[in-house]
Design a protein around this motif. Structure first.
Motif, short mmCIF file in Angstrom:
data_model
loop_
_atom_site.label_atom_id
_atom_site.label_comp_id
_atom_site.label_asym_id
_atom_site.label_seq_id
_atom_site.Cartn_x
_atom_site.Cartn_y
_atom_site.Cartn_z
N TYR A 152 -84.92 1.19 43.19
CA TYR A 152 -83.52 0.77 42.96
C TYR A 152 -83.09 -0.23 44.03
O TYR A 152 -82.47 -1.26 43.73
CB TYR A 152 -82.64 2.01 42.97
N SER A 169 -72.90 1.57 26.17
CA SER A 169 -72.75 2.78 25.36
C SER A 169 -72.02 3.91 26.09
O SER A 169 -71.51 4.83 25.45
CB SER A 169 -74.13 3.27 24.90
N TYR A 170 -72.00 3.89 27.41
CA TYR A 170 -71.24 4.87 28.19
C TYR A 170 -71.14 4.36 29.62
O TYR A 170 -71.60 3.24 29.91
CB TYR A 170 -71.86 6.29 28.13
N ASN A 213 -74.97 -5.26 32.93
CA ASN A 213 -74.57 -3.97 33.50
C ASN A 213 -75.63 -2.87 33.35
O ASN A 213 -75.67 -1.93 34.13
CB ASN A 213 -73.26 -3.53 32.82
N LEU A 256 -69.91 2.85 33.21
CA LEU A 256 -69.16 1.65 33.60
C LEU A 256 -69.10 0.63 32.47
O LEU A 256 -68.05 0.04 32.20
CB LEU A 256 -69.86 1.05 34.84
N ASP A 260 -83.35 -2.46 23.93
CA ASP A 260 -83.79 -2.12 25.28
C ASP A 260 -83.81 -3.41 26.10
O ASP A 260 -84.48 -4.37 25.71
CB ASP A 260 -85.19 -1.49 25.19
N THR A 274 -70.21 8.49 37.31
CA THR A 274 -70.61 8.23 35.92
C THR A 274 -71.77 9.18 35.63
O THR A 274 -72.17 9.97 36.49
CB THR A 274 -71.10 6.78 35.74
N ARG A 302 -79.30 1.27 24.30
CA ARG A 302 -80.33 1.86 23.43
C ARG A 302 -79.75 2.86 22.44
O ARG A 302 -80.24 3.00 21.33
CB ARG A 302 -81.40 2.56 24.29
N THR A 303 -78.69 3.60 22.83
CA THR A 303 -78.22 4.70 21.99
C THR A 303 -77.19 4.21 20.97
O THR A 303 -76.01 4.01 21.29
CB THR A 303 -77.56 5.78 22.88
P1 NAP Z 1 -74.74 5.16 33.38
O1 NAP Z 1 -73.50 5.93 33.21
O2 NAP Z 1 -76.04 5.88 33.50
O3 NAP Z 1 -74.84 4.05 32.20
C1 NAP Z 1 -75.96 3.20 32.11
C2 NAP Z 1 -75.84 2.31 30.89
O4 NAP Z 1 -77.03 1.49 30.82
C3 NAP Z 1 -75.78 3.11 29.59
O5 NAP Z 1 -74.96 2.43 28.67
C4 NAP Z 1 -77.23 3.07 29.11
O6 NAP Z 1 -77.25 3.18 27.70
C5 NAP Z 1 -77.65 1.67 29.56
N1 NAP Z 1 -79.10 1.53 29.69
C6 NAP Z 1 -79.94 2.25 30.48
N2 NAP Z 1 -81.20 1.84 30.29
C7 NAP Z 1 -81.16 0.85 29.36
C8 NAP Z 1 -82.14 0.04 28.73
N3 NAP Z 1 -83.46 0.17 29.03
N4 NAP Z 1 -81.75 -0.86 27.81
C9 NAP Z 1 -80.44 -0.99 27.48
N5 NAP Z 1 -79.46 -0.27 28.04
C10 NAP Z 1 -79.82 0.65 28.97
O7 NAP Z 1 -74.67 4.25 34.71
P2 NAP Z 1 -73.42 3.51 35.38
O8 NAP Z 1 -73.07 4.26 36.60
O9 NAP Z 1 -72.39 3.21 34.37
O10 NAP Z 1 -74.16 2.19 35.86
C11 NAP Z 1 -73.86 0.90 35.34
C12 NAP Z 1 -74.38 -0.14 36.34
O11 NAP Z 1 -73.68 0.03 37.58
C13 NAP Z 1 -75.87 0.01 36.66
O12 NAP Z 1 -76.46 -1.26 36.76
C14 NAP Z 1 -75.86 0.70 38.01
O13 NAP Z 1 -77.02 0.44 38.75
C15 NAP Z 1 -74.62 0.11 38.63
N6 NAP Z 1 -74.07 0.89 39.74
C16 NAP Z 1 -73.55 2.14 39.52
C17 NAP Z 1 -73.02 2.86 40.61
C18 NAP Z 1 -72.42 4.24 40.45
O14 NAP Z 1 -72.03 4.82 41.46
N7 NAP Z 1 -72.34 4.79 39.26
C19 NAP Z 1 -73.03 2.28 41.88
C20 NAP Z 1 -73.56 1.03 42.05
C21 NAP Z 1 -74.08 0.33 40.98
P3 NAP Z 1 -78.44 3.83 26.83
O15 NAP Z 1 -78.93 5.04 27.55
O16 NAP Z 1 -77.76 4.10 25.54
O17 NAP Z 1 -79.47 2.74 26.71
#
Ligand code: NAP
Length: 306
Positions: free
Chosen positions: A158, A15-16, A90, A18, A63, A193, A38-39
């Motif tokens: 985490y 939904s947003y 993801n 990565l 979820d 992000t 979820r959103t």
């Molecule tokens: P983000 O911008 O917070 O996006 C998280 C995504 O996961 C959103 O689409 C959110 O959508 C969804 N999500 C969260 N809880 C959920 C649930 N219970 N059920 C279904 N969907 C859920 O985070 P991001 O940075 O893009 O992270 C994506 C992945 O990359 C994650 O696994 C994170 O750990 C990993 N990562 C990120 C970084 C970084 O620097 N950003 C670094 C290393 C690893 P809804 O809220 O709509 O459910």
């Protein structure tokens, strides 16, 4: 470079962040998409962008930590498109408050483990069964550099979830290797992000991260997406059980590349120090409030920074 025409890709957390970028990139490469998060409204908005690119998209909210939701998404996708060729695990959450392990709340620990680890496992099990039955498929888990080493970001849940996810990747990569299913991970360093923006930009953590990254900068979202596309493609046909670090050399550097944060811009003229604007950001002032007191465990004069 990549052609996923005729392939169906299921992406969680689309939904947003990565996940949304992974979705539009697979759409540009011709894939049919099953998107979940979820959103609903933000999911539909990403779905609409992908349809504009010209591919079929099914959006089903759910979820990842809820087993019934997971089964519903997988069944809905198979019923609509006939099969799932690639799963991108993801979806994930973190907690930027910097709470030390000795004070880490149990409910926060459970929540992170349920979403980041159990959710990924449920999808691997449900989609994996489907892939094993058709004797082909591949899975890419979005892990983290926290899955293979410690750093100054204190978030024990985490670290535990991503470490376990990396190990599951190796286990299933081997367990399913001779039955046509590849399982790999991409471990990003820091990218901007919704998950990280407040800590990285508002509190100046981007500087300390850049100061200890051999490339002296954060990652760009497309640099992570490219690695995901590669592992999901047939170009990676002999790769399984692998964790591909996309971290500007951080884990290879083993700490030896630390320079003073104040000096981190020494090569700024020749290399960007931080990614550009992040279109998916929805400002959340309440996060800022919770972060302002500082991040215990981060050795940086947080209080002096505005
Ligand atoms: P983000 O911008 O917070 O996006 C998280 C995504 O996961 C959103 O689409 C959110 O959508 C969804 N999500 C969260 N809880 C959920 C649930 N219970 N059920 C279904 N969907 C859920 O985070 P991001 O940075 O893009 O992270 C994506 C992945 O990359 C994650 O696994 C994170 O750990 C990993 N990562 C990120 C970084 C970084 O620097 N950003 C670094 C290393 C690893 P809804 O809220 O709509 O459910």
């Amino acid at each position: 470079m990549f052609n996923f025409s005729g392939k169906t890709i299921l992406i969680t957390g689309a939904s947003y962040g990565l996940g949304a970028n992974i979705a539009t990139s697979f759409a540009s490469a011709g894939a049919r998409l099953i998107l979940t998060a979820r959103t609903q409204d933000r999911l539909e908005s990403v779905g609409a962008q992908c349809r504009e690119i010209g591919v079929e998209v099914l959006c089903i909210s759910g979820d990842v930590a809820n087993e019934d939701d997971v089964k519903n998404v997988v069944a809905g996708g198979v019923s609509e498109f006939g099969c799932i060729d690639v799963l991108i695990n993801n979806a994930g959450i973190s907690d930027s408050r910097g709470i030390s392990a000795e004070r880490f709340p149990t409910d926060t620990f459970d929540n992170i483990m349920n979403i980041d680890l159990k959710g990924a496992f449920l999808y691997m099990r449900e989609v994996g069964l489907h892939m094993l039955m058709k004797k082909s498929g591949n899975i890419v888990n979005i892990c983290s550099i926290k899955g293979s080493g410690a750093n100054e970001n204190t978030n024990i849940a985490y670290a535990a979830a991503k470490g376990a996810m990396r190990n599951i990747t190796q286990q299933l990569g081997c367990e399913w290797a001779d039955r046509g299913v590849r399982v790999n991970a991409v471990s990003p360093g820091y990218i901007i992000t919704d998950m990280t923006r407040m800590a990285l930009q508002k509190l100046g953590m981007d500087k300390i991260i850049a100061s200890r990254t051999p490339m002296r900068r954060l990652g760009e979202v497309h640099e992570i997406v490219n690695a995901v596309l590669f592992l999901a493609s047939d170009m990676a046909g002999y790769i399984t059980g692998h964790d591909l670090l996309v971290d500007g050399g951080t884990n290879a550097g083993n700490g030896y590349y630390q320079i003073q944060p104040l000096l981190h811009e020494w090569n700024a003229e020749t290399a960007p120090m931080a990614p550009g604007a992040y279109p998916g950001l929805v400002p959340r002032p309440e996060w800022m409030e919770s972060l302002l007191p500082g991040l215990p465990g981060i050795h940086f004069p947080v209080a002096d920074r505005k």
